[in-house]
Scaffold this active site. Structure first.
Site, short mmCIF file in Angstrom:
data_model
loop_
_atom_site.label_atom_id
_atom_site.label_comp_id
_atom_site.label_asym_id
_atom_site.label_seq_id
_atom_site.Cartn_x
_atom_site.Cartn_y
_atom_site.Cartn_z
N ARG A 77 -19.67 50.01 7.73
CA ARG A 77 -19.90 48.80 6.92
C ARG A 77 -19.98 49.09 5.42
O ARG A 77 -20.57 48.34 4.66
CB ARG A 77 -21.16 48.06 7.35
N GLU A 112 3.94 49.56 -16.32
CA GLU A 112 2.68 48.79 -16.31
C GLU A 112 1.96 48.92 -17.66
O GLU A 112 1.32 47.97 -18.11
CB GLU A 112 1.76 49.25 -15.16
N GLU A 171 -9.70 37.00 -8.87
CA GLU A 171 -8.34 36.47 -9.01
C GLU A 171 -8.25 34.97 -8.80
O GLU A 171 -7.50 34.49 -7.96
CB GLU A 171 -7.39 37.21 -8.04
N HIS A 174 9.31 49.87 -7.55
CA HIS A 174 8.40 48.90 -8.16
C HIS A 174 8.44 48.99 -9.69
O HIS A 174 8.53 47.98 -10.38
CB HIS A 174 6.98 49.09 -7.63
ZN LIG Z 1 2.93 46.40 -10.67
#
Ligand SMILES: [Zn+2]
Ligand SMILES: NC(=O)c1ccc[n+]([C@@H]2O[C@H](COP(=O)([O-])OP(=O)(O)OC[C@H]3O[C@@H](n4cnc5c(N)ncnc54)[C@H](O)[C@@H]3O)[C@@H](O)[C@H]2O)c1
Length: 352
Positions: free
Chosen positions: A114, A178, A230, A257
């Site tokens: 947990r 990025e 978000e 990516h």
């Molecule tokens: Zn990305």
């Protein structure tokens, strides 16, 4: 040795420090203030290079490298190995590797017994500036990427930039996509620094690299701090990603990516200029900076616009029936638009 840069990140349950510097890994226990037993989770590329630098730990668990292993079966194996090593709830899981290791180890830390303490030691540029900050963790399902996960905040993030020396050039470029994205979102000085550095980026001094990495992290930190789950502002981090994901997908992931993000940033800049939101010269500036780090700026000719457009509609970040784009007013000024006409999008992705 140069002092580490420290960024404080606040989140709904507390805060943690992101440390950026050279030679941090050997001081892991002290810097991350770890008490109980440590389980390092790493991959087959990074483990042999850096696991021994992390000092004495209870166990080092090595997974195969690559996104195709960011799965529940790999996680299952990790749970068993943690049990076998006698790691209990006083233990700390340390992620040592790129974003794949970080996402998966974070998910393990969120769920094993947990939840146990979690420390991120990102070793790829992408993991440093993007994946290791913000608390999102998870794994892929056969049906799609990142479909199972949890928010799990680390207790510390140690970005040891000395590890970037062994990062393959293509992975460095992917991280730079990025970093450039972060400059475009809200850090014109960072963008300018990359423009000024030109092709010397890869051979940059440790001091400048430390500044570049910490300034890029600062952008992500500021956004996630304002929107930890978000619901709003965090959408801005998606700049270039609606286009990018679609291009990656239609190429059958031949476009990586980082390359997809680069192409997506170019498309977002062209769309912004076409709609009159930014100066007509901005797209060329974005293209030039991406070329400097050897990222592509033209969608491969064999990827037709129609399937790319359709793939954008399957993006999990779309709202209802509308496509949502992050657009640019200038370097460092972005906003969300959800009223872009199909014709304008098609014009941009038809450009070769
Ligand atoms: Zn990305
Ligand atoms: N949680 C988030 O908020 C978030 C954000 C962005 C991306 N991600 C996730 O991050 C992942 C991509 O991360 P990535 O680009 O780091 O990929 P990765 O973890 O696959 O690392 C890329 C490659 O570089 C190798 N590598 C890493 N560091 C190295 C080093 N210092 N020296 C030599 N080799 C090294 C790895 O073994 C791997 O082969 C994706 O799964 C993506 O979904 C998560």
């Amino acid at each position: 040795m140069n002092e580490a840069t420290i960024l404080n990140v606040k989140h709904p349950d507390g805060q943690y420090e992101v440390m950026v510097g050279s030679g941090l890994l050997p001081r892991l226990g002290e810097l991350a203030r770890i008490a109980g037993p440590v389980a390092v989770i790493t991959d087959e590329h990074v483990g042999p290079l850096y696991a021994s630098a992390c000092g004495e730990v209870a166990c080092v668990l090595t997974v195969p490298a690559g996104e195709q292993h960011k799965t529940l079966p790999t996680v299952n194996g990790l749970y068993s190995q943690l049990l076998a090593a006698g790691i209990d709830r006083t233990g700390t899981v340390v992620a040592l590797g790129g974003g794949v290791v970080g996402d998966m180890a974070g998910f393990v830390a969120a769920t094993y017994m947990r939840g146990v303490a979690f420390v991120q030691c990102p070793t790829s540029l992408l993991a440093m500036v993007d994946a290791s900050v913000g608390g999102k963790t998870g794994v892929d399902l056969p049906e799609g990427k990142n479909l199972v996960g949890a928010f799990k905040q680390p207790t510390a993030v140690l970005a040891d930039i000395a590890t970037l020396q062994t990062l393959p050039p293509a992975e460095f470029a992917a991280g730079m996509a990025e970093v450039i994205k972060h400059g475009l979102i809200s850090h014109p000085r960072l963008f300018q620094q990359i423009e000024d550095e030109g092709r010397r980026l890869r051979t940059m001094s440790p001091v400048r690299l430390q500044t570049l990495v910490s300034e890029a992290i600062r952008v992500k930190r500021d956004v996630v701090q304002e929107d930890p789950f978000e619901h709003g502002r965090r959408a801005l981090l998606n700049l270039g990603h609606t286009f990018g994901h679609a291009i990656e997908q239609v190429s059958g992931y031949r476009v990586t990516h980082g390359q997809g993000v680069a192409l997506g940033l170019v498309a977002a800049a062209h769309l912004s200029a076409r709609l009159g939101y930014c100066d007509a010269a901005l797209p060329a500036r974005v293209e030039a900076v991406l070329r400097q780090v050897e990222l592509p700026t033209r969608i491969p000719a064999d990827l037709p616009p129609d399937p790319i457009y359709r793939a954008m509609f399957s993006d999990k970040k779309k709202v209802g029936n509308r496509l949502r784009f992050v657009l640019l007013r200038d370097v460092g000024q972005v906003f969300v638009a959800d009223d872009v006409a199909e014709g304008d999008v098609m014009a941009v992705i038809s450009q070769r």
